[in-house]
Design an enzyme around this catalytic site. Structure first.
Site, PDB file in Angstrom:
ATOM      1  N   HIS A   1       0.838  -1.212   0.000  1.00  0.00           N
ATOM      2  CA  HIS A   1       0.000   0.000   0.000  1.00  0.00           C
ATOM      3  C   HIS A   1       0.868   1.255   0.000  1.00  0.00           C
ATOM      4  O   HIS A   1       0.612   2.196  -0.765  1.00  0.00           O
ATOM      5  CB  HIS A   1      -0.912  -0.003   1.219  1.00  0.00           C
ATOM      6  CG  HIS A   1      -1.686   1.270   1.409  1.00  0.00           C
ATOM      7  ND1 HIS A   1      -2.911   1.490   0.825  1.00  0.00           N
ATOM      8  CD2 HIS A   1      -1.386   2.398   2.108  1.00  0.00           C
ATOM      9  CE1 HIS A   1      -3.341   2.697   1.147  1.00  0.00           C
ATOM     10  NE2 HIS A   1      -2.442   3.268   1.930  1.00  0.00           N
ATOM     11  N   GLU A   2       1.901   1.267   0.839  1.00  0.00           N
ATOM     12  CA  GLU A   2       2.787   2.430   0.887  1.00  0.00           C
ATOM     13  C   GLU A   2       3.559   2.581  -0.425  1.00  0.00           C
ATOM     14  O   GLU A   2       3.822   3.700  -0.870  1.00  0.00           O
ATOM     15  CB  GLU A   2       3.753   2.315   2.066  1.00  0.00           C
ATOM     16  CG  GLU A   2       3.068   2.269   3.430  1.00  0.00           C
ATOM     17  CD  GLU A   2       2.080   3.405   3.653  1.00  0.00           C
ATOM     18  OE1 GLU A   2       2.300   4.507   3.112  1.00  0.00           O
ATOM     19  OE2 GLU A   2       1.075   3.193   4.356  1.00  0.00           O
TER      20      GLU A   2
ATOM     21  N   HIS B   1       1.633   4.555  -2.842  1.00  0.00           N
ATOM     22  CA  HIS B   1       1.798   6.011  -2.733  1.00  0.00           C
ATOM     23  C   HIS B   1       3.052   6.478  -3.467  1.00  0.00           C
ATOM     24  O   HIS B   1       3.061   7.536  -4.107  1.00  0.00           O
ATOM     25  CB  HIS B   1       1.884   6.422  -1.260  1.00  0.00           C
ATOM     26  CG  HIS B   1       0.580   6.334  -0.535  1.00  0.00           C
ATOM     27  ND1 HIS B   1      -0.580   6.886  -1.016  1.00  0.00           N
ATOM     28  CD2 HIS B   1       0.254   5.751   0.655  1.00  0.00           C
ATOM     29  CE1 HIS B   1      -1.577   6.656  -0.170  1.00  0.00           C
ATOM     30  NE2 HIS B   1      -1.095   5.958   0.849  1.00  0.00           N
TER      31      HIS B   1
ATOM     32  N   HIS C   1       3.252   9.064  -6.599  1.00  0.00           N
ATOM     33  CA  HIS C   1       4.168  10.211  -6.641  1.00  0.00           C
ATOM     34  C   HIS C   1       4.953  10.215  -7.947  1.00  0.00           C
ATOM     35  O   HIS C   1       5.118  11.256  -8.592  1.00  0.00           O
ATOM     36  CB  HIS C   1       5.120  10.145  -5.449  1.00  0.00           C
ATOM     37  CG  HIS C   1       5.945  11.374  -5.278  1.00  0.00           C
ATOM     38  ND1 HIS C   1       7.146  11.387  -4.607  1.00  0.00           N
ATOM     39  CD2 HIS C   1       5.763  12.663  -5.698  1.00  0.00           C
ATOM     40  CE1 HIS C   1       7.653  12.600  -4.613  1.00  0.00           C
ATOM     41  NE2 HIS C   1       6.826  13.392  -5.272  1.00  0.00           N
TER      42      HIS C   1
END
Length: 235
Positions: A103-104, A107, A111
């Site tokens: 999940h991270e 991100h 980006h």
């Protein structure tokens, strides 16, 4: 117009509802993560190893994976391009840990691809921080004044609080999209099997609900402030 009797303010019920929603969501994510943190993934990859594999597959080599203290304190920081994994994720090979790490990574990929909602959220951060810091002082100052002066301070406070609510609303598509990316990548790379993916989906869904609960609680608080402001103007 005054709310309630003998000092009782019925709009407090909105705050209570918000608190209950947040507590239930928090308990839900902790329970779900705990449930699947004991289930080791077939790939035997730790959260950190899975994150590295996912990032490299996406062509991302300039993000540093770090171990941070705490439980479920995982986050991606776009300012210094660090992917921070908590004690329960970094060295764990459970399906829960791998899901959170992925999940991270979602991100970080957002980006890299300049995902619009993430860019919008980053742009709102300074405004939301200032608004959150000023909202209650302005509202409290407004309570010491009557008529238009007090109303002006209170309305400014409500406007500042609205910036914080807006930030939380913009956060929702960012979080759901990151989870969606994570599940697709975990399936495409074979890091998790088809039997393991539904379990990870449960973990990420529970985590996403904490953001929904936070946004709902903030909206209820904003509604309460608007009701109180309207009642004060009627006095």
């Amino acid at each position: 117009m005054r709310y309630g009797y003998y000092g009782w303010d019925p709009t407090y019920i909105l705050v209570v509802i918000g608190v209950i929603i947040c507590l239930l969501a928090s308990a839900g994510v902790k329970s779900t993560f705990r449930r699947y943190s004991g289930l080791r993934s077939m790939s035997n990859l730790t959260g950190a190893q899975a994150a590295e594999r996912i990032l490299h597959r996406a062509g991302i080599y300039d993000v540093t994976i770090r171990h941070v203290a705490g439980n479920l304190t995982d986050h991606y920081d776009p300012r210094n391009k660090t992917l921070n994994l908590s004690d329960s994720v970094y060295g764990s090979a459970s399906v829960a840990a791998v899901g959170v790490a992925a999940h991270e990574c979602g991100h970080a990929i957002q980006h890299q691809k300049n995902y619009a909602p993430l860019s919008l959220r980053s742009a709102i951060v300074p405004v939301a921080n200032i608004g959150s810091a000023l909202a209650w002082p302005l509202i409290l100052i407004g309570m010491f004044f009557t008529s238009q002066t007090g109303a002006l301070f209170i309305n400014l406070g409500i406007l500042c609080f609205s910036a914080s609510v807006l930030f939380q609303l913009v956060t929702l598509p960012v979080e759901f999209n990151a989870s969606g990316r994570a599940l697709r990548i975990l399936g495409d790379t074979g890091i998790l099997t088809s039997e393991e993916l539904p379990k990870t989906r449960n973990v990420l869904r529970a985590a996403a609900l904490t953001y929904v609960a936070g946004a709902a609680a903030s909206i209820l608080q904003l509604l309460r402030l608007i009701l109180l402001s309207g009642g004060r103007n009627d006095d």
